[in-house]
Motif scaffolding. Structure first.
Motif, short mmCIF file in Angstrom:
data_model
loop_
_atom_site.label_atom_id
_atom_site.label_comp_id
_atom_site.label_asym_id
_atom_site.label_seq_id
_atom_site.Cartn_x
_atom_site.Cartn_y
_atom_site.Cartn_z
N MET A 1 0.82 -1.20 0.00
CA MET A 1 0.00 0.00 0.00
C MET A 1 0.87 1.27 0.00
SD MET A 1 -3.12 0.57 -0.13
CE MET A 1 -4.49 1.54 0.28
N GLU A 2 2.02 1.18 0.68
CA GLU A 2 2.91 2.32 0.74
C GLU A 2 3.46 2.66 -0.64
OE1 GLU A 2 7.20 3.40 2.62
OE2 GLU A 2 5.85 2.18 3.84
N ALA A 3 3.68 1.65 -1.46
CA ALA A 3 4.20 1.87 -2.81
C ALA A 3 3.21 2.66 -3.65
CB ALA A 3 4.53 0.54 -3.48
N ILE A 4 1.95 2.47 -3.45
CA ILE A 4 0.93 3.21 -4.20
C ILE A 4 0.98 4.69 -3.83
CG2 ILE A 4 -1.57 3.50 -4.54
CD1 ILE A 4 -1.80 0.46 -4.22
N TYR A 5 1.13 4.97 -2.54
CA TYR A 5 1.24 6.36 -2.11
C TYR A 5 2.49 7.02 -2.67
CZ TYR A 5 -2.49 5.43 1.24
OH TYR A 5 -3.67 5.10 1.82
N LEU A 6 3.60 6.30 -2.64
CA LEU A 6 4.84 6.86 -3.18
C LEU A 6 4.74 7.08 -4.69
CD1 LEU A 6 7.49 4.81 -1.18
CD2 LEU A 6 6.79 7.19 -0.84
N LEU A 7 4.10 6.17 -5.39
CA LEU A 7 3.89 6.34 -6.84
C LEU A 7 2.99 7.54 -7.11
CD1 LEU A 7 4.41 5.21 -9.67
CD2 LEU A 7 2.36 3.82 -9.38
N PHE A 8 1.96 7.72 -6.30
CA PHE A 8 1.07 8.87 -6.44
C PHE A 8 1.83 10.18 -6.22
CE2 PHE A 8 -1.80 11.99 -4.46
CZ PHE A 8 -2.65 12.20 -5.53
N ILE A 9 2.67 10.23 -5.20
CA ILE A 9 3.46 11.43 -4.94
C ILE A 9 4.42 11.70 -6.09
CG2 ILE A 9 5.25 12.39 -3.43
CD1 ILE A 9 3.81 10.95 -1.10
N LEU A 10 5.05 10.66 -6.62
CA LEU A 10 5.96 10.83 -7.75
C LEU A 10 5.22 11.39 -8.96
CD1 LEU A 10 8.75 10.38 -9.08
CD2 LEU A 10 7.92 8.11 -9.73
N LEU A 11 4.08 10.81 -9.31
CA LEU A 11 3.33 11.28 -10.47
C LEU A 11 2.81 12.71 -10.26
CD1 LEU A 11 1.35 8.05 -11.41
CD2 LEU A 11 3.31 9.05 -12.58
N LEU A 12 2.38 13.01 -9.06
CA LEU A 12 1.90 14.36 -8.77
C LEU A 12 3.04 15.38 -8.86
CD1 LEU A 12 -0.57 16.01 -7.89
CD2 LEU A 12 0.14 15.65 -5.53
N SER A 13 4.23 15.04 -8.36
CA SER A 13 5.36 15.96 -8.44
C SER A 13 5.82 16.14 -9.88
CB SER A 13 6.51 15.47 -7.56
OG SER A 13 7.01 14.25 -8.03
N ILE A 14 5.76 15.10 -10.69
CA ILE A 14 6.11 15.23 -12.11
C ILE A 14 5.15 16.18 -12.80
CG2 ILE A 14 6.17 14.00 -14.31
CD1 ILE A 14 7.31 11.60 -12.78
N PHE A 15 3.87 16.02 -12.55
CA PHE A 15 2.86 16.87 -13.17
C PHE A 15 3.00 18.33 -12.73
CE2 PHE A 15 -1.36 18.87 -12.91
CZ PHE A 15 -1.66 18.91 -14.25
N VAL A 16 3.14 18.56 -11.42
CA VAL A 16 3.26 19.92 -10.91
C VAL A 16 4.56 20.57 -11.41
CG1 VAL A 16 3.58 21.29 -8.80
CG2 VAL A 16 1.81 19.56 -8.90
#
Length: 93
Positions: A1-16
């Protein structure tokens, strides 16, 4: 589950990051690149600390060495590009 959160943060930071960089005017690219090089230098110091720590295991040591490699490329390349951009503004004899 932690990997999903980290992937979400990575994708969000790439987009921003992409959206922010896209909106920067051309006149501000040189000062912002100099600031980004300073941040990459801090990243390089952190990566060297991670690469030299034996208590974290072989995997962390490999990732730290890889981070040192990538941060070094980023710092050197950034300073070369900044120097070249600043040379365009110097008076020619």
């Amino acid at each position: 589950m932690e990997a999903i959160y980290l992937l979400f943060i990575l994708l969000l930071s790439i987009f921003v990051g992409f959206e922010l960089i896209q909106k920067v005017p051309a006149t501000l690219h040189t000062p912002l690149m100099s600031g980004a090089n300073a941040i990459s230098g801090i990243t390089l110091v952190g990566a060297m600390a991670l690469a030299g720590d034996d208590s974290l295991g072989q995997y962390a040591e490999f990732l730290g060495a890889f981070a040192v490699f990538l941060a070094t490329i980023n710092v050197v390349g950034g300073y070369l590009v900044t120097d070249r951009m600043l040379a365009m503004f110097k008076k020619k004899n």
